[in-house]
Design a protein around this motif. Structure first.
Motif, PDB file in Angstrom:
ATOM      1  N   ALA A 305       0.837  -1.214   0.000  1.00 13.61           N
ATOM      2  CA  ALA A 305       0.000   0.000   0.000  1.00 13.61           C
ATOM      3  C   ALA A 305       0.868   1.260   0.000  1.00 13.61           C
ATOM      4  CB  ALA A 305      -0.930   0.001   1.209  1.00 13.61           C
ATOM      5  N   LEU A 306       1.994   1.194   0.709  1.00 14.84           N
ATOM      6  CA  LEU A 306       2.855   2.376   0.804  1.00 14.84           C
ATOM      7  C   LEU A 306       3.899   2.412  -0.306  1.00 14.84           C
ATOM      8  CD1 LEU A 306       3.454   2.600   4.662  1.00 14.84           C
ATOM      9  CD2 LEU A 306       2.196   4.200   3.232  1.00 14.84           C
ATOM     10  N   ASP A 307       4.017   1.313  -1.042  1.00 19.96           N
ATOM     11  CA  ASP A 307       5.002   1.222  -2.121  1.00 19.96           C
ATOM     12  C   ASP A 307       6.418   1.448  -1.587  1.00 19.96           C
ATOM     13  OD1 ASP A 307       5.859   0.838  -4.725  1.00 19.96           O
ATOM     14  OD2 ASP A 307       5.687   2.964  -5.257  1.00 19.96           O
ATOM     15  N   VAL A 308       6.767   0.754  -0.507  1.00 20.76           N
ATOM     16  CA  VAL A 308       8.095   0.941   0.089  1.00 20.76           C
ATOM     17  C   VAL A 308       9.033  -0.204  -0.266  1.00 20.76           C
ATOM     18  CG1 VAL A 308       7.336   2.373   2.009  1.00 20.76           C
ATOM     19  CG2 VAL A 308       7.371  -0.113   2.287  1.00 20.76           C
ATOM     20  N   ASP A 309      10.330   0.090  -0.188  1.00 22.29           N
ATOM     21  CA  ASP A 309      11.381  -0.867  -0.539  1.00 22.29           C
ATOM     22  C   ASP A 309      12.048  -1.468   0.687  1.00 22.29           C
ATOM     23  OD1 ASP A 309      11.581   1.836  -2.292  1.00 22.29           O
ATOM     24  OD2 ASP A 309      11.695   0.045  -3.570  1.00 22.29           O
ATOM     25  N   ARG A 310      11.786  -0.853   1.830  1.00 22.01           N
ATOM     26  CA  ARG A 310      12.486  -1.272   3.034  1.00 22.01           C
ATOM     27  C   ARG A 310      11.521  -1.210   4.208  1.00 22.01           C
ATOM     28  NH1 ARG A 310      17.581   2.163   5.794  1.00 22.01           N
ATOM     29  NH2 ARG A 310      17.614   0.998   7.764  1.00 22.01           N
ATOM     30  N   ILE A 311      11.658  -2.163   5.116  1.00 24.70           N
ATOM     31  CA  ILE A 311      10.928  -2.054   6.376  1.00 24.70           C
ATOM     32  C   ILE A 311      11.886  -2.383   7.507  1.00 24.70           C
ATOM     33  CG2 ILE A 311      10.012  -4.435   6.296  1.00 24.70           C
ATOM     34  CD1 ILE A 311       7.421  -3.149   7.613  1.00 24.70           C
ATOM     35  N   ASP A 312      11.892  -1.535   8.510  1.00 24.41           N
ATOM     36  CA  ASP A 312      12.679  -1.779   9.720  1.00 24.41           C
ATOM     37  C   ASP A 312      11.701  -2.004  10.860  1.00 24.41           C
ATOM     38  OD1 ASP A 312      14.873  -1.211   8.208  1.00 24.41           O
ATOM     39  OD2 ASP A 312      15.600   0.434   9.473  1.00 24.41           O
ATOM     40  N   LEU A 313      11.801  -3.159  11.476  1.00 23.70           N
ATOM     41  CA  LEU A 313      10.903  -3.471  12.580  1.00 23.70           C
ATOM     42  C   LEU A 313      11.653  -3.332  13.894  1.00 23.70           C
ATOM     43  CD1 LEU A 313       7.981  -4.301  12.108  1.00 23.70           C
ATOM     44  CD2 LEU A 313       8.637  -6.654  12.653  1.00 23.70           C
ATOM     45  N   HIS A 314      11.062  -2.534  14.778  1.00 22.69           N
ATOM     46  CA  HIS A 314      11.574  -2.436  16.148  1.00 22.69           C
ATOM     47  C   HIS A 314      11.087  -3.725  16.816  1.00 22.69           C
ATOM     48  CE1 HIS A 314      13.015   0.228  19.400  1.00 22.69           C
ATOM     49  NE2 HIS A 314      12.218  -0.502  20.155  1.00 22.69           N
ATOM     50  N   TYR A 315      11.964  -4.708  16.979  1.00 24.69           N
ATOM     51  CA  TYR A 315      11.534  -6.110  17.107  1.00 24.69           C
ATOM     52  C   TYR A 315      11.044  -6.514  18.482  1.00 24.69           C
ATOM     53  CZ  TYR A 315      16.436  -6.354  18.541  1.00 24.69           C
ATOM     54  OH  TYR A 315      17.639  -6.126  19.143  1.00 24.69           O
ATOM     55  N   ALA A 316      11.046  -5.624  19.458  1.00 25.20           N
ATOM     56  CA  ALA A 316      10.446  -5.878  20.774  1.00 25.20           C
ATOM     57  C   ALA A 316      10.411  -4.530  21.470  1.00 25.20           C
ATOM     58  CB  ALA A 316      11.271  -6.869  21.582  1.00 25.20           C
ATOM     59  N   LEU A 317       9.223  -4.108  21.893  1.00 20.49           N
ATOM     60  CA  LEU A 317       9.100  -2.769  22.468  1.00 20.49           C
ATOM     61  C   LEU A 317       9.256  -2.811  23.986  1.00 20.49           C
ATOM     62  CD1 LEU A 317       8.427   0.227  21.801  1.00 20.49           C
ATOM     63  CD2 LEU A 317       6.069  -0.321  22.419  1.00 20.49           C
ATOM     64  N   GLY A 318      10.088  -1.917  24.509  1.00 14.36           N
ATOM     65  CA  GLY A 318      10.252  -1.816  25.961  1.00 14.36           C
ATOM     66  C   GLY A 318      11.150  -2.923  26.503  1.00 14.36           C
ATOM     67  N   ALA A 319      10.908  -3.293  27.758  1.00 14.33           N
ATOM     68  CA  ALA A 319      11.852  -4.141  28.501  1.00 14.33           C
ATOM     69  C   ALA A 319      11.638  -5.639  28.289  1.00 14.33           C
ATOM     70  CB  ALA A 319      11.762  -3.815  29.995  1.00 14.33           C
ATOM     71  N   VAL A 320      11.111  -6.039  27.135  1.00 18.38           N
ATOM     72  CA  VAL A 320      10.961  -7.473  26.824  1.00 18.38           C
ATOM     73  C   VAL A 320      12.300  -8.177  27.082  1.00 18.38           C
ATOM     74  CG1 VAL A 320      10.523  -9.129  24.970  1.00 18.38           C
ATOM     75  CG2 VAL A 320       9.163  -7.025  25.101  1.00 18.38           C
ATOM     76  N   PRO A 321      12.303  -9.268  27.876  1.00 17.73           N
ATOM     77  CA  PRO A 321      13.567  -9.907  28.267  1.00 17.73           C
ATOM     78  C   PRO A 321      14.370 -10.435  27.076  1.00 17.73           C
ATOM     79  CG  PRO A 321      11.734 -10.721  29.601  1.00 17.73           C
ATOM     80  CD  PRO A 321      11.137  -9.901  28.503  1.00 17.73           C
ATOM     81  N   ALA A 322      15.684 -10.584  27.297  1.00 22.43           N
ATOM     82  CA  ALA A 322      16.605 -10.919  26.217  1.00 22.43           C
ATOM     83  C   ALA A 322      16.218 -12.206  25.494  1.00 22.43           C
ATOM     84  CB  ALA A 322      18.030 -11.015  26.767  1.00 22.43           C
ATOM     85  N   ALA A 323      15.786 -13.231  26.226  1.00 20.83           N
ATOM     86  CA  ALA A 323      15.466 -14.509  25.581  1.00 20.83           C
ATOM     87  C   ALA A 323      14.323 -14.341  24.579  1.00 20.83           C
ATOM     88  CB  ALA A 323      15.097 -15.555  26.633  1.00 20.83           C
ATOM     89  N   GLN A 324      13.301 -13.558  24.980  1.00 19.16           N
ATOM     90  CA  GLN A 324      12.160 -13.338  24.078  1.00 19.16           C
ATOM     91  C   GLN A 324      12.558 -12.451  22.896  1.00 19.16           C
ATOM     92  OE1 GLN A 324      11.598 -13.485  27.456  1.00 19.16           O
ATOM     93  NE2 GLN A 324      10.332 -15.336  27.360  1.00 19.16           N
ATOM     94  N   ARG A 325      13.446 -11.508  23.150  1.00 21.31           N
ATOM     95  CA  ARG A 325      13.918 -10.666  22.042  1.00 21.31           C
ATOM     96  C   ARG A 325      14.625 -11.540  20.999  1.00 21.31           C
ATOM     97  NH1 ARG A 325      14.369  -5.218  23.499  1.00 21.31           N
ATOM     98  NH2 ARG A 325      16.092  -4.893  22.042  1.00 21.31           N
TER      99      ARG A 325
END
Lengths: 377, 239
Positions: A305-325
């Motif tokens: 829909a946005l016609d974009v070539d790149r997506i960057d995902l902030h892959y865990a928001l806040g203090a999600v523990p390291a194992a889950q990240r």
């Protein structure tokens, strides 16, 4: 037809994470965990790993280039960048030195996103006046764009000493250090990216990402007006978290989302966040949270829909523990992004159906705007 | 003074407002030309919404009109890129949507006699510390009114994020229509702005005099929530 080249990246603000005992872990450990997360991202096939810039007690991303250099030394393939560099309070020359060096260490894998930043704590910290917010960025972006062209530079401006026929080191091979301009959705910043002929990175952290489409059109029209090629890439930064099942992903992310936005609500005067708002963001807003299949089916139609070539995902928001990240990174690299590539290659009609369900529900996002907190900016 | 908060429709509300100007003309729907000063996220969103609502819309920023010609054409098709002076000369009603640290750059007599909708919010985070705005008991719009003493000032349209102005407009009578409040001392101006709010797709709520504007600001009770007219009116009168 030539196949379109996409970039699927990850963003980290190096949040201080929760330990197994519920206490937060030390900032030095967060730094080492982030290096490991960058190495893992490379192993599982992610295209780029990008680090933010903050100066606050709950985020350790105050020296991205050092962390990226450590990742560079242990990887061969992944691109290494920022998300975003607050150019306004950095010296463009120093920034060039740091990232040209990173580019050399990594064999040409360094990249940047330059922005004004929505977090403004760097202004008092480094002695800048917030009233110069617009002018400083304009001047420094202009200088940095010249530095990227290479060769001896002669320059003068208001916010750093003049340069007289200076050659910066180390030299950057032509085309290296791809530099994007970040925008939170202000028309001015979109036009500015187009004026310098630099790729555009749109940050959407609340509400429907699809509503940014007119800004992509504005960017391409402006590129044409300024005489640049109009097929420069456009990217999207947004938030996400992936786990084995939808329920696990949603319930793991929820308490940390709540904590993050409760803090933002106190600091910035936003409305207090609710579960209904979180659910609405997950259903059709800027939170791509769920199982690999769910998240892939959210990302693909938005990119289309946005016609974009790149997506960057902030892959865990806040203090999600390291194992889950780490689990989120693995699933994104091994399952989500390959699946998105397949969906983008497939018949567009398949995606249209999904996009049709993307109207925002009754519940508003708690986010006032995108990266800039003031709705009037 | 207590707020005479009411969720009544614009054409029914006069008897509920204690300080309504009895002798003022009452044609609140006469305004056809809307000006927007500020071509950022909020200004462009409002311009787009106003075009959709049938207004003739002119948009201006601090620079020459040509500088915003392309963004206006792409983001608010149908609106006209203008200078501030052209906006003031042509519009029946003007929305001020510049960053709060910049309104003092506009001349004090610029909006004399005009209905001026103050849609700005003061955000210390991005505007920098502004002692006068921070210290105002009645909210930032009281300071804005003092800077533009001849303007018929109404504080409104500052309550929602710009993307909510995009996402939430609903037809009159829709069950999920949300409310937007307006406060001001010029009662006819308030009613005219309430008519604008209605045409933009929201239920207008009269929040009383301008000094009640504090309630519509960040950290104020109804600020930035998507509420029904009844709930918003109750929140405003409960304070």
């Amino acid at each position: 037809m030539e196949e379109r080249e996409y970039e699927f990246g990850l963003d980290s603000f190096m949040a201080v994470t929760a330990g197994s005992d519920g206490e937060t872990i030390g900032g030095d450990q967060v730094v080492r965990d982030t290096v490991e997360e960058g190495v893992l991202a490379d192993e599982v096939g992610i295209d780029s790993f990008n680090i933010g810039e903050h100066y606050r007690h709950d985020m350790m991303d105050s020296a991205a280039h050092v962390v990226l250099a450590a990742i560079a030394a242990r990887t061969e393939r992944i691109r290494l960048g920022t998300a975003v560099t607050v150019l306004s309070t950095q010296d463009p020359v120093r920034l060039y030195n740091n990232f040209a060096t990173l580019d050399a260490i990594s064999g040409g894998r360094a990249q940047l996103i330059l922005g004004r930043g929505s977090a403004i704590e760097s202004f008092p910290l480094f002695g800048y006046d917030l009233r110069d917010y617009e002018d400083i960025f304009e001047e420094k972006l202009g200088l940095f764009a010249e530095l990227l062209r290479g060769g001896p530079i002669t320059w003068s401006g208001k916010y750093r000493p003049p340069l007289d026929n200076v050659v910066l080191t180390p030299p950057l091979p032509a085309g290296h250090l791809r530099t994007w301009v970040g925008s939170g959705g202000s028309p001015d910043s979109v036009i500015r990216a187009a004026r310098y002929g630099l790729p555009l990175m749109l940050a959407v952290i609340g509400g429907r990402p699809e509503r940014f489409r007119p800004l992509v059109d504005l960017y391409r029209r402006a590129l044409a007006q300024f005489g640049h090629r109009t097929d420069l890439p456009v990217g999207l930064h947004t938030l996400g978290y992936v786990a084995a099942s939808d329920e696990e992903a949603v319930e793991t992310q929820w308490p940390y989302w709540l904590e993050t936005f409760e803090r933002a609500s106190r600091e910035r005067g936003w409305r207090p966040p609710t579960r209904a708002q979180f659910d609405a963001e997950v259903a059709h807003g800027a939170m791509f949270v769920g199982s690999p299949e769910t998240v892939a089916r959210r990302i693909a139609p938005v990119m289309r829909a946005l016609d974009v070539d790149r997506i960057d995902l902030h892959y865990a928001l806040g203090a999600v523990p390291a194992a889950q990240r780490r689990e989120s990174i693995e699933l994104l690299g091994r399952e989500v992004f390959p699946r998105v590539r397949d969906l983008l290659k497939a018949d567009p009609a398949e995606n249209e159906v999904i996009a049709g369900s993307a109207a925002l529900g009754d519940v508003a996002s708690p986010v006032r705007s995108t990266h800039a907190p003031a709705p009037t900016r | 003074m207590t707020p005479a908060s009411t969720a009544a429709r614009t054409d029914q509300d006069e008897h509920r407002i204690g300080w309504a100007a009895a002798d003022a003309p009452t044609d609140v729907s006469a305004a056809k030309r809307l000006g927007v000063v500020g071509a950022g996220k909020l200004g462009m969103t409002l311009a787009r919404a106003a075009v959709a609502a049938g207004y003739e819309v002119a948009v201006a920023s601090s620079g020459p009109a040509e500088r915003i010609a392309l963004p206006v054409e792409v983001l608010a098709p149908g609106a006209v890129a203008s200078t501030v002076k052209e906006v003031v000369d042509s519009a029946d009603m003007i929305v001020l949507a510049v960053p709060a640290h910049r309104f003092r750059e506009l001349p004090s007599d610029l909006f004399d006699g005009k209905i001026l909708v103050d849609a700005m919010n003061y955000w210390p985070d991005t505007d920098g510390e502004d002692r006068e705005l921070a210290a105002s008991d009645g909210g930032s719009s009281v300071v804005v009114q003092a800077h533009f003493p001849g303007a018929r000032l109404v504080k409104s349209l500052n309550q929602l994020g710009y993307h909510e102005l995009d996402d939430y407009p609903r037809a009159d009578g829709a069950t999920d229509r949300i409310a937007v409040a307006a406060v001001g001392d010029d009662r006819l101006a308030v009613r005219t702005v309430m008519h604008l709010i209605d045409r933009l797709g929201f239920d207008p709520v009269d929040g009383g005099p301008l000094a009640n504007g504090k309630l519509l600001e960040p950290d104020g009770s109804p600020y930035a929530e998507t509420l029904s007219a009844d709930t918003l009116a109750k929140r405003l009168s409960a304070v």
